[in-house]
Structures are given as C-alpha cells and as structure tokens.
Motif scaffolding. Structure first.
Motif, PDB file in Angstrom:
ATOM      1  N   TYR A 137       1.984   2.594  -3.499  1.00 45.79           N
ATOM      2  CA  TYR A 137       1.036   3.361  -4.311  1.00 45.79           C
ATOM      3  C   TYR A 137       0.873   4.789  -3.812  1.00 45.79           C
ATOM      4  O   TYR A 137       0.294   5.622  -4.492  1.00 45.79           O
ATOM      5  N   ASP A 138       1.378   5.088  -2.623  1.00 46.94           N
ATOM      6  CA  ASP A 138       1.256   6.445  -2.076  1.00 46.94           C
ATOM      7  C   ASP A 138       2.414   7.343  -2.493  1.00 46.94           C
ATOM      8  O   ASP A 138       2.438   8.519  -2.141  1.00 46.94           O
ATOM      9  N   ARG A 139       3.361   6.844  -3.268  1.00 51.85           N
ATOM     10  CA  ARG A 139       4.488   7.684  -3.692  1.00 51.85           C
ATOM     11  C   ARG A 139       4.020   8.714  -4.691  1.00 51.85           C
ATOM     12  O   ARG A 139       3.079   8.500  -5.457  1.00 51.85           O
ATOM     13  N   LYS A 140       4.721   9.857  -4.720  1.00 49.96           N
ATOM     14  CA  LYS A 140       4.350  10.972  -5.578  1.00 49.96           C
ATOM     15  C   LYS A 140       4.318  10.628  -7.060  1.00 49.96           C
ATOM     16  O   LYS A 140       3.414  11.019  -7.778  1.00 49.96           O
ATOM     17  N   GLY A 141       5.324   9.960  -7.540  1.00 47.42           N
ATOM     18  CA  GLY A 141       5.447   9.692  -8.970  1.00 47.42           C
ATOM     19  C   GLY A 141       4.402   8.753  -9.528  1.00 47.42           C
ATOM     20  O   GLY A 141       4.184   8.701 -10.726  1.00 47.42           O
ATOM     21  N   ILE A 142       3.733   8.025  -8.682  1.00 51.57           N
ATOM     22  CA  ILE A 142       2.761   7.034  -9.160  1.00 51.57           C
ATOM     23  C   ILE A 142       1.382   7.638  -9.326  1.00 51.57           C
ATOM     24  O   ILE A 142       0.638   7.268 -10.194  1.00 51.57           O
ATOM     25  N   ARG A 143       1.034   8.581  -8.512  1.00 50.24           N
ATOM     26  CA  ARG A 143      -0.318   9.165  -8.600  1.00 50.24           C
ATOM     27  C   ARG A 143      -0.389  10.300  -9.556  1.00 50.24           C
ATOM     28  O   ARG A 143       0.368  10.985  -9.960  1.00 50.24           O
TER      29      ARG A 143
ATOM     30  N   ASP B   7       0.819  -1.209   0.000  1.00 48.79           N
ATOM     31  CA  ASP B   7       0.000   0.000   0.000  1.00 48.79           C
ATOM     32  C   ASP B   7       0.854   1.261   0.000  1.00 48.79           C
ATOM     33  O   ASP B   7       0.502   2.265  -0.603  1.00 48.79           O
ATOM     34  N   GLU B   8       1.992   1.200   0.666  1.00 51.38           N
ATOM     35  CA  GLU B   8       2.873   2.362   0.701  1.00 51.38           C
ATOM     36  C   GLU B   8       3.477   2.660  -0.668  1.00 51.38           C
ATOM     37  O   GLU B   8       3.773   3.797  -0.992  1.00 51.38           O
TER      38      GLU B   8
END
Length: 72
Positions: free
Chosen positions: A66-72, A63-64
């Motif tokens: 998907y919380d990175r900046k570059g992914i969203r 889950d962590e």
C-alpha cells in the motif's frame, strides 16, 4: 421433474435394444468428457512446464504494497 427423471421415463418406454443404444451413447459421452479433460490437463501442464524457472518468487509484506506510489 429433473432431466434424469425425464430421460428415465422416456427410456423406460423403449424396446430393450434401443435402451441399450441410449446406454452406449451415455458411455461414449462420459468417455469423451474424460478425454477432453485429459487433453486440457495435458495442455495446461505443458504450459506450466514451458515457464518453469522463469519467474522468481518475491516475499512481500502487505503493508508495503500500500506504500507504493501508484496506489496512493
């Protein structure tokens, strides 16, 4: 007809001495394949040994990621 069956049919018509030559050729091919495999294996293990201890494993939670900046 498979390749092996085709080879068998062709070798069956050869004199015994030439059939032995074919058998020797097959043995050399197998030995070469084994030697090539061992060479590649040794090279891969040498590469792994060269980098041993350079990288540190980090435990992460999916889950962590998907919380990175570059992914969203």
């Amino acid at each position: 007809m498979s390749t092996a069956e085709h080879i068998y049919d062709e070798v069956r018509t050869l004199p015994e001495s030439q059939a032995r030559e074919v058998l020797d050729f097959v043995a050399r091919l197998k030995a070469k394949r084994h030697a090539d495999h061992e060479t590649r294996r040794t090279a891969a293990l040498d590469t792994l040994a060269r980098y041993r201890g350079r990288f540190e494993a980090v435990k992460t939670k999916r889950d962590e990621l998907y919380d990175r900046k570059g992914i969203r």
